[in-house]
Design an enzyme around this catalytic site. Structure first.
Site, PDB file in Angstrom:
ATOM      1  N   HIS A 102      -4.574   2.396  14.866  1.00 33.20           N
ATOM      2  CA  HIS A 102      -5.787   2.553  14.261  1.00 33.20           C
ATOM      3  C   HIS A 102      -5.854   1.861  12.693  1.00 33.20           C
ATOM      4  O   HIS A 102      -4.810   1.318  12.119  1.00 33.20           O
ATOM      5  CB  HIS A 102      -5.938   4.137  14.117  1.00 33.20           C
ATOM      6  CG  HIS A 102      -4.738   4.622  13.407  1.00 33.20           C
ATOM      7  ND1 HIS A 102      -3.581   4.898  14.002  1.00 33.20           N
ATOM      8  CD2 HIS A 102      -4.623   4.950  11.990  1.00 33.20           C
ATOM      9  CE1 HIS A 102      -2.708   5.516  13.104  1.00 33.20           C
ATOM     10  NE2 HIS A 102      -3.238   5.625  11.834  1.00 33.20           N
ATOM     11  N   HIS A 158      -2.215   0.169  11.275  1.00 35.52           N
ATOM     12  CA  HIS A 158      -1.077   1.232  11.263  1.00 35.52           C
ATOM     13  C   HIS A 158      -0.640   1.938  12.821  1.00 35.52           C
ATOM     14  O   HIS A 158      -1.744   1.933  13.399  1.00 35.52           O
ATOM     15  CB  HIS A 158      -1.512   2.240  10.266  1.00 35.52           C
ATOM     16  CG  HIS A 158      -0.224   3.217  10.188  1.00 35.52           C
ATOM     17  ND1 HIS A 158       0.979   2.620   9.515  1.00 35.52           N
ATOM     18  CD2 HIS A 158       0.027   4.711  10.105  1.00 35.52           C
ATOM     19  CE1 HIS A 158       1.752   3.907   9.520  1.00 35.52           C
ATOM     20  NE2 HIS A 158       0.975   4.913   9.582  1.00 35.52           N
ATOM     21  N   HIS A 218       0.953  -1.107   0.137  1.00 39.51           N
ATOM     22  CA  HIS A 218      -0.026  -0.013  -0.054  1.00 39.51           C
ATOM     23  C   HIS A 218       0.882   1.037   0.078  1.00 39.51           C
ATOM     24  O   HIS A 218       2.046   1.393   0.620  1.00 39.51           O
ATOM     25  CB  HIS A 218      -0.830   0.234   1.257  1.00 39.51           C
ATOM     26  CG  HIS A 218      -2.222   0.599   1.100  1.00 39.51           C
ATOM     27  ND1 HIS A 218      -2.513   2.051   1.180  1.00 39.51           N
ATOM     28  CD2 HIS A 218      -3.584  -0.014   0.630  1.00 39.51           C
ATOM     29  CE1 HIS A 218      -3.669   2.357   0.896  1.00 39.51           C
ATOM     30  NE2 HIS A 218      -4.323   1.079   0.509  1.00 39.51           N
ATOM     31  N   GLU A 241      -2.369  12.011  13.816  1.00 40.79           N
ATOM     32  CA  GLU A 241      -3.098  12.150  12.725  1.00 40.79           C
ATOM     33  C   GLU A 241      -4.554  12.620  13.119  1.00 40.79           C
ATOM     34  O   GLU A 241      -5.207  11.884  13.824  1.00 40.79           O
ATOM     35  CB  GLU A 241      -3.400  10.918  11.918  1.00 40.79           C
ATOM     36  CG  GLU A 241      -2.010  10.272  11.463  1.00 40.79           C
ATOM     37  CD  GLU A 241      -2.105   8.931  10.670  1.00 40.79           C
ATOM     38  OE1 GLU A 241      -3.454   8.234  10.576  1.00 40.79           O
ATOM     39  OE2 GLU A 241      -1.278   8.106  10.385  1.00 40.79           O
ATOM     40  N   HIS A 285      -5.586  10.003  16.213  1.00 36.50           N
ATOM     41  CA  HIS A 285      -4.948   9.082  16.698  1.00 36.50           C
ATOM     42  C   HIS A 285      -3.717   9.521  16.804  1.00 36.50           C
ATOM     43  O   HIS A 285      -2.728  10.068  16.034  1.00 36.50           O
ATOM     44  CB  HIS A 285      -4.935   8.125  15.483  1.00 36.50           C
ATOM     45  CG  HIS A 285      -6.274   7.475  14.904  1.00 36.50           C
ATOM     46  ND1 HIS A 285      -6.874   7.492  13.457  1.00 36.50           N
ATOM     47  CD2 HIS A 285      -7.351   7.257  15.713  1.00 36.50           C
ATOM     48  CE1 HIS A 285      -7.899   7.003  13.623  1.00 36.50           C
ATOM     49  NE2 HIS A 285      -8.359   6.806  14.850  1.00 36.50           N
TER      50      HIS A 285
END
Length: 442
Positions: free
Chosen positions: A377, A341, A298, A347, A371
């Site tokens: 999360h 992650h 990703h 974030e 987060h």
């Protein structure tokens, strides 16, 4: 770049980013001096005033300043006195206990006129932040919740830059450089020291990222090449549109995280002409060029960065403004939504419209989530199961949606208002992951 001028009632824009701009009100042709920055006598009897956004000796490529040619210099005001017209503006990071938990807020309430009129300044509410504006290091995240225009009041931020993200209601922002209309799905940046006034036509709500370290700039493109992400030509700056209006006017200054007010007898928006590269600007998020085709694993969310504010550490941002816009998602042999992650960044996410793909049923426009550094999360249980079993093929995602993220290298603290007084903190947020099942087999 060809200059376009605006009449008194028009709001047109010059396009570009990071270059030298110039504009003069068409009612005063020739107001902009040619060939010298500060002539002995300015046209029309104007005063020359320089607004510097960087130190005088900053390298040429990052030196920012603008010359303003105005009816009166901005120094013509009475002394500033402390005020408390925005009681929810809060930089006391040590006043609330820290928490590493995943946090989510339901949509923040917009005041109604039946309750009370509240303008943009009064409606500033701090959610979280870190650092010290006095040391020019750190950030703050706010929401604005208002229902009235600022009338004869202007605000300027001596501490840093405001990146404004409207979510509900359009903002008509009058600046010293001209007027900007900023609607939901657009952003506007008002840089340090620039005076501005916000008019609204009804209930208005949005998010603000405030940075103390530096100014926002475009991220480097690296292997992407010359084209992609946010393109310089799509950023817009206002056209000079002066007010020659003698009236009682209040100038509100945000300094060291506190508010002060000074009185003067004229409008501060009396700039007839200007030139420079230190300007307010806006950008429409639909113009973002998405780059994302995944063969395996990703891509990191940095591929969605619109603007970044650098820190003193090379390659690490004080803050990034990141969006997750409508796009084609093309995957091979990989999980399509974001992976689970843990990150050395904080974030903060908000939703302008639509439904965010990783939390479709529980994350709402006008709400937010945080987060914190190294707090895990990722997609909720429903999203994980669906994405793990669906056919991998090109598909559209996020149509009708615009989610964004304020990402920062600072470890942020949540204010008492956000944690308690707003009554919007979702105590059940953690439950969206509790039904994730064990699939391990040996």
């Amino acid at each position: 770049m060809e200059e376009r001028r605006a009449t008194k009632d028009e709001f047109k824009y010059l396009t570009g980013f990071g270059n030298e701009f110039s504009s003069e009100d068409e009612r005063c042709p020739g107001a902009l001096p040619v060939g010298q920055n500060n002539p002995q006598r300015c046209p029309y009897g104007l005063y020359a005033e320089q607004l510097s956004g960087t130190s005088f000796t900053a390298p040429r490529f990052r030196n920012r300043r603008s010359w303003l040619y105005r009816i009166r210099p901005s120094v013509v005001h009475k002394p500033f006195v402390p005020i408390d017209c925005a009681p929810r503006l809060d930089y006391a990071w040590d006043a609330a206990p820290p928490t590493p938990n995943q946090l989510r807020w339901k949509p923040f309430d917009v005041p109604t006129r039946q309750a009370a009129e509240m303008d943009f300044v009064q409606g500033l509410h701090t959610i979280c932040g870190a650092g010290d504006c006095r040391a020019r290091q750190g950030i703050a995240v706010h929401v604005y919740l208002c229902n009235a225009s600022m009338k004869d009041r202007a605000l300027y931020n001596a501490d840093g830059d405001f990146l404004i993200v409207p979510q509900l209601g359009a903002l008509l922002i009058t600046t010293e450089f001209g007027k900007i209309r900023c609607e939901p799905n657009e952003i506007c940046v008002i840089q340090q020291g620039m005076r501005f006034n916000v008019a609204v036509s009804g209930p208005s709500r949005g998010y603000i990222l405030e940075v103390f370290d530096d100014h926002f700039q475009l991220p480097e493109l690296g292997p992407i090449g010359a084209n992609g992400l946010a393109n310089p030509r799509d950023f817009q700056t206002p056209v000079a549109c002066y007010e020659d209006r003698e009236t009682d006017y209040e100038i509100v200054c945000k300094y060291h995280g506190k508010l002060f007010a000074a009185q003067q007898d004229h409008s501060p928006f009396d700039v007839v002409a200007w030139h420079g590269n230190y300007v307010p600007f806006k950008y429409h998020l639909d113009k973002f060029m998405v780059v994302n085709t995944v063969s395996f694993d990703h891509c990191d969310p940095s591929i969605f960065t619109v603007l970044t504010c650098p820190s003193g550490k090379v390659g690490t941002a004080a803050a990034d403004f990141v969006i997750f816009p409508p796009r084609w998602s093309v995957q091979e042999h990989t999980f399509r939504p974001p992976y689970y992650h843990r990150n050395c960044m904080s974030e903060f996410m908000g939703l302008i419209k639509g439904r965010y793909e990783a939390k479709e049923e529980s994350f709402h426009p006008g709400g937010a989530s945080l987060h914190s550094i190294m707090t895990p999360h990722g997609p909720d249980a429903s999203c994980f199961e669906t994405a793990s079993n669906c056919e991998l093929k090109p598909e559209r995602v996020a149509d009708g949606t615009q989610a964004f993220m304020f990402e920062t290298s600072y470890s942020m603290t949540v204010t008492n208002w956000a944690a308690k007084l707003s009554n919007k903190l979702d105590d059940d947020y953690y439950k969206c992951w509790q039904s994730l099942e064990k699939h391990f087999s040996f």
